[in-house]
Structure formats: structure tokens, C-alpha cells
Design a protein around this motif. Structure first.
Motif, PDB file in Angstrom:
ATOM      1  N   GLN A  35      44.800  35.057  39.882  1.00 40.11           N
ATOM      2  CA  GLN A  35      45.140  33.917  39.030  1.00 40.11           C
ATOM      3  C   GLN A  35      46.610  33.580  39.170  1.00 40.11           C
ATOM      4  O   GLN A  35      47.436  34.438  39.492  1.00 40.11           O
ATOM      5  N   THR A  76      50.574  36.334  36.535  1.00 37.01           N
ATOM      6  CA  THR A  76      50.065  35.995  37.864  1.00 37.01           C
ATOM      7  C   THR A  76      49.733  37.280  38.611  1.00 37.01           C
ATOM      8  O   THR A  76      50.528  38.220  38.630  1.00 37.01           O
ATOM      9  N   LYS A 116      42.339  30.396  37.758  1.00 33.64           N
ATOM     10  CA  LYS A 116      41.729  31.619  38.278  1.00 33.64           C
ATOM     11  C   LYS A 116      40.951  31.311  39.556  1.00 33.64           C
ATOM     12  O   LYS A 116      40.418  30.192  39.712  1.00 33.64           O
ATOM     13  N   ASN A 165      49.599  31.794  36.782  1.00 25.35           N
ATOM     14  CA  ASN A 165      49.845  31.468  35.385  1.00 25.35           C
ATOM     15  C   ASN A 165      51.339  31.196  35.210  1.00 25.35           C
ATOM     16  O   ASN A 165      52.143  32.123  35.071  1.00 25.35           O
ATOM     17  N   LYS A 219      38.189  33.363  42.611  1.00 27.43           N
ATOM     18  CA  LYS A 219      37.400  34.543  42.971  1.00 27.43           C
ATOM     19  C   LYS A 219      36.513  34.197  44.155  1.00 27.43           C
ATOM     20  O   LYS A 219      35.903  33.122  44.186  1.00 27.43           O
ATOM     21  N   ARG A 253      47.037  28.056  33.613  1.00 22.94           N
ATOM     22  CA  ARG A 253      46.506  29.198  34.338  1.00 22.94           C
ATOM     23  C   ARG A 253      45.294  28.744  35.139  1.00 22.94           C
ATOM     24  O   ARG A 253      44.423  28.053  34.623  1.00 22.94           O
ATOM     25  N   TYR A 291      40.062  38.349  44.130  1.00 22.32           N
ATOM     26  CA  TYR A 291      40.215  37.560  42.916  1.00 22.32           C
ATOM     27  C   TYR A 291      41.697  37.444  42.558  1.00 22.32           C
ATOM     28  O   TYR A 291      42.546  38.138  43.122  1.00 22.32           O
ATOM     29  N   GLU A 323      44.908  46.028  42.391  1.00 20.91           N
ATOM     30  CA  GLU A 323      45.366  44.811  41.723  1.00 20.91           C
ATOM     31  C   GLU A 323      46.880  44.838  41.618  1.00 20.91           C
ATOM     32  O   GLU A 323      47.459  45.817  41.141  1.00 20.91           O
ATOM     33  N   ASN A 358      38.290  25.846  36.853  1.00 23.15           N
ATOM     34  CA  ASN A 358      38.483  27.197  36.323  1.00 23.15           C
ATOM     35  C   ASN A 358      39.924  27.360  35.839  1.00 23.15           C
ATOM     36  O   ASN A 358      40.599  28.356  36.151  1.00 23.15           O
ATOM     37  N   SER A 386      49.309  36.764  30.344  1.00 23.20           N
ATOM     38  CA  SER A 386      48.275  37.042  31.353  1.00 23.20           C
ATOM     39  C   SER A 386      48.895  36.717  32.707  1.00 23.20           C
ATOM     40  O   SER A 386      48.695  35.644  33.267  1.00 23.20           O
TER      41      SER A 386
END
Length: 376
Positions: free
Chosen positions: A41, A67, A373, A43, A375, A371, A39, A88, A340, A65
Motif C-alpha cells: 500500500q 506505506t 492498496k 499512504n 495485491k 491510501r 501486496y 514485509e 481500492n 498505516s
């Protein structure tokens, strides 16, 4: 086999686990087991800064939030025991919290947000206990940041995510001071992420957590998520932490937040507050108060909901006794559900005053971007 033997022994001692001593069917040899996902993102956006005398515009990663990317997985060991882990990483180029007018270009920053493993036991029909070790969220992480507005991507109680590194300037002489926005404005959100051992006890929408953290620190926290007939949603948290790293200069900290959403209208109200009690002789308690009003609903397009929000924060005794900071922000978010993605824009201003008669010019920050996302 050792794990299974231990599990079987534990099961024989506790009637709550008597329902099923065998491994789930999908964990037999030759069968696909567990869950695994990748997963992340992106941003990123355009950011403009002004300190009352000079301005700078940059492309920046949105630190509200950041990247990031990660992998996570879990494996059922019995019907009541499972284990898993997560890695992560954060990849920020020109973080909105690190760039400033004096230093508008920041090298790529790759950091590990989470690298942890966990085991979870179901001890009753509605009660689970999870033990987590490694780098990750402490128990108090997120206690000041409960927010159901749908606009956190560009603005929430961590107000210094935009412009943290910007330095205030003397309003009369234009001299650059040593006081950064991020040092004045903190939401005292627990002990963030660190190397720790954390225990969570969950029942329904209630979680009680505690952790023992590197460098002689510990914390406890409670979280509640509740829905009333799918009309009202509530998220709340409170935490307490103790930092004993430096003799005579440690502190205890209490913080919490509450967010209420009226689902039919999309209207929400959010508040947060915190207090840091310093062991330094003569030092006042550092405090903050935060409030936010927002609406998120289908307004402009069928592609996704549109959100608008305004917030306000006041801090006291942040850097010295008697100082005061004020921040006001306004934001807009447009969701694009098919991709998304979220498009966002936000403006925030920061004011600071301290005893001694020196006046500091207002800091202003604007950011717009997107942003996305993903997954597996």
C-alpha cells in the motif's frame, strides 16, 4: 521426505488426522502447489503542525498505516498440515510520527516489519494450532487496537501516529521542552513486533496466543471476533506481558480493547484501556483510557462508503507521577472501491500537564491524503 515421515508418524498416533494420510492432489509432482502473493500500500498526504508558537507544513507518510510492501506464501503438506512465510517491509518518507516543527524533513526509513515462517496443524474439525518464528507480531500486538469503525486509516487508539515527535513548549516562555507527544500518549499495545516464537490456538472466532520474545520478555493474549446474525459485529482483545530486560526497572503490562459495529446503520463504538505496572520504586502505574464513536455507510457517493469519527484519550502518570495527557480527534474517510483506495482527513490536538506549575501549550495536527492498496 523427513517432514512427510514425521507427519505420517504423528497421524498414526492421533485419530483426528486419520481422514487423509496422503498429500493433497495439487501437491503431486508437476502440479501447481500452494499460494503466493505480492501486496502492499501507499499512504501519503499533507500534514500541518502547530505547537502553540510555530507552525510547519510537510508532505508525510501516514504512520497510522504506513506505506509498505510484502510477499507471502503458504504450502499445504497434508490435509491437516501446512506451512508458510511472510516478508514485509515498511518504506516511510517523512513519517507523520517522526517529523516535527524543529525537524520537518526525515530521511527515507526502510525497516523490516515482518520476516517470519510458520507451520499450522489442524488438530480437530474447528481447532488449529500455528507456531510462528522470526520477526513479526508478538502475541499482544493489536490487543489495544481492535477497531471496526472503518476509519483506522487516519485515527485510532495509537493517537500519536500523528505528531509523535512534536515537543511541547512552555506556555509562558515559549521554550521547547524535552517532552514529546509520543512519550505522553501511548496505547500500551503489547510488545508490538519483534523477534519471537509465537503459538496461536484458534477455534472459530476465538484465538488464544502466547509468545516468548527477545530480551527476557513474554506475553499472552486472547482475541475474539464474532457476528450476531450479520447485524452486530464484535471484536475484542486482552493481553498481559512481562518485560524483565532491566533489573529493577522492568514492568508488567495489561491492555485490551472492544469494538462493536451495528452493520445496518454503520454506527460503531470502540474503547481501549491499559495499565503498566513499573518495578521502579515509588513509580505510579501508567494508565490510559480511549473511546471512539463513528459511522461508516453510503452517504455521499456510490463509489464507496463515507465515514466520520471522533475520539478521546486520557493518559496518567506517563512520564512522571501526577502528569496527565488529553487528546481529542475528529476524522473523515471516503472509500473509492473501484481503486481500492481511501481518501482521508483528520485533526487531532494534544494537551499535557504535570506537577510543578509549568503550563505547556496545546499541540495541534492536521493531515489529509490517500491510501491505495494493491495485491497480486
Amino acid at each position: 521426505t523427513a517432514l512427510l515421515g514425521l507427519a505420517a508418524g504423528f497421524q498414526s498416533l492421533n485419530p483426528a488426522f486419520a481422514a487423509d494420510a496422503a498429500l493433497p492432489a495439487d501437491t503431486q509432482p508437476g502440479r501447481t502447489i500452494g499460494k503466493f502473493s505480492i501486496y502492499g500500500q501507499l499512504n501519503y498526504g499533507f500534514m500541518s503542525m502547530n505547537d502553540g508558537f510555530d507552525s510547519e507544513t510537510v508532505f508525510a507518510d501516514n504512520d497510522n498505516s504506513s506505506t509498505r510492501f510484502g510477499i507471502k506464501g503458504e504450502l499445504p503438506l497434508t490435509s491437516w498440515l501446512k506451512a508458510g512465510g511472510k516478508y514485509e517491509a515498511e518504506v516511510e518518507v517523512n513519517s507523520s510520527a517522526r517529523v516535527s516543527i524543529q525537524d520537518p524533513n526525515i530521511s527515507k526509513i526502510l525497516s523490516v516489519r515482518k520476516f517470519e515462517g510458520w507451520a499450522e496443524v489442524k488438530v480437530a474439525t474447528v481447532v488449529t494450532v500455528r507456531v510462528t518464528g522470526g520477526q513479526g507480531s508478538t502475541a499482544s500486538d493489536g490487543s489495544s487496537e481492535q477497531d471496526l469503525s472503518g476509519t483506522k486509516v487516519i485515527g485510532y487508539s495509537n493517537v500519536a501516529a500523528l505528531g509523535s515527535a512534536i515537543r511541547y513548549r512552555n506556555e509562558t516562555t515559549a521554550a521547547v521542552s524535552g517532552f514529546q507527544v509520543g512519550k505522553v500518549f501511548s496505547n500500551l499495545d503489547g510488545f508490538s513486533r519483534d523477534n519471537r516464537v509465537r503459538v496461536d490456538v484458534r477455534s472459530g472466532g476465538v484465538t488464544i496466543a502466547g509468545s516468548v520474545i527477545n530480551n527476557q520478555r513474554w506475553d499472552i493474549a486472547g482475541f475474539i471476533k464474532h457476528s450476531i446474525n450479520d447485524v452486530i459485529k464484535v471484536a475484542a482483545a486482552i493481553s498481559y506481558g512481562d518485560d524483565n530486560r532491566t533489573a529493577g526497572a522492568g514492568f508488567t503490562q495489561t491492555s485490551g480493547s472492544l469494538s462493536v459495529l451495528h452493520v445496518p446503520t454503520g454506527l460503531s463504538v470502540t474503547g481501549a484501556a491499559g495499565l503498566r505496572n513499573s518495578e521502579v520504586a515509588g513509580r505510579n502505574d501508567r494508565t490510559f483510557l480511549y473511546g471512539k464513536l463513528a459511522i461508516m455507510r453510503h452517504m455521499l457517493t456510490d463509489e464507496g462508503k463515507t465515514g466520520f469519527a471522533a475520539d478521546y484519550m486520557v493518559t496518567e502518570d506517563a512520564l512522571t507521577n501526577g502528569d496527565r495527557g488529553k487528546s481529542v480527534g475528529v476524522f473523515a474517510v471516503q472509500r473509492v472501491d473501484r481503486y481500492n483506495a481511501e481518501l482521508f482527513a483528520g485533526y487531532r490536538q494534544f494537551d499535557y500537564s504535570r506537577p510543578g506549575g509549568t503550563s505547556f501549550s496545546r499541540v495541534r495536527v492536521f493531515m489529509t491524503g490517500a491510501r491505495v492498496k494493491f495485491k497480486s
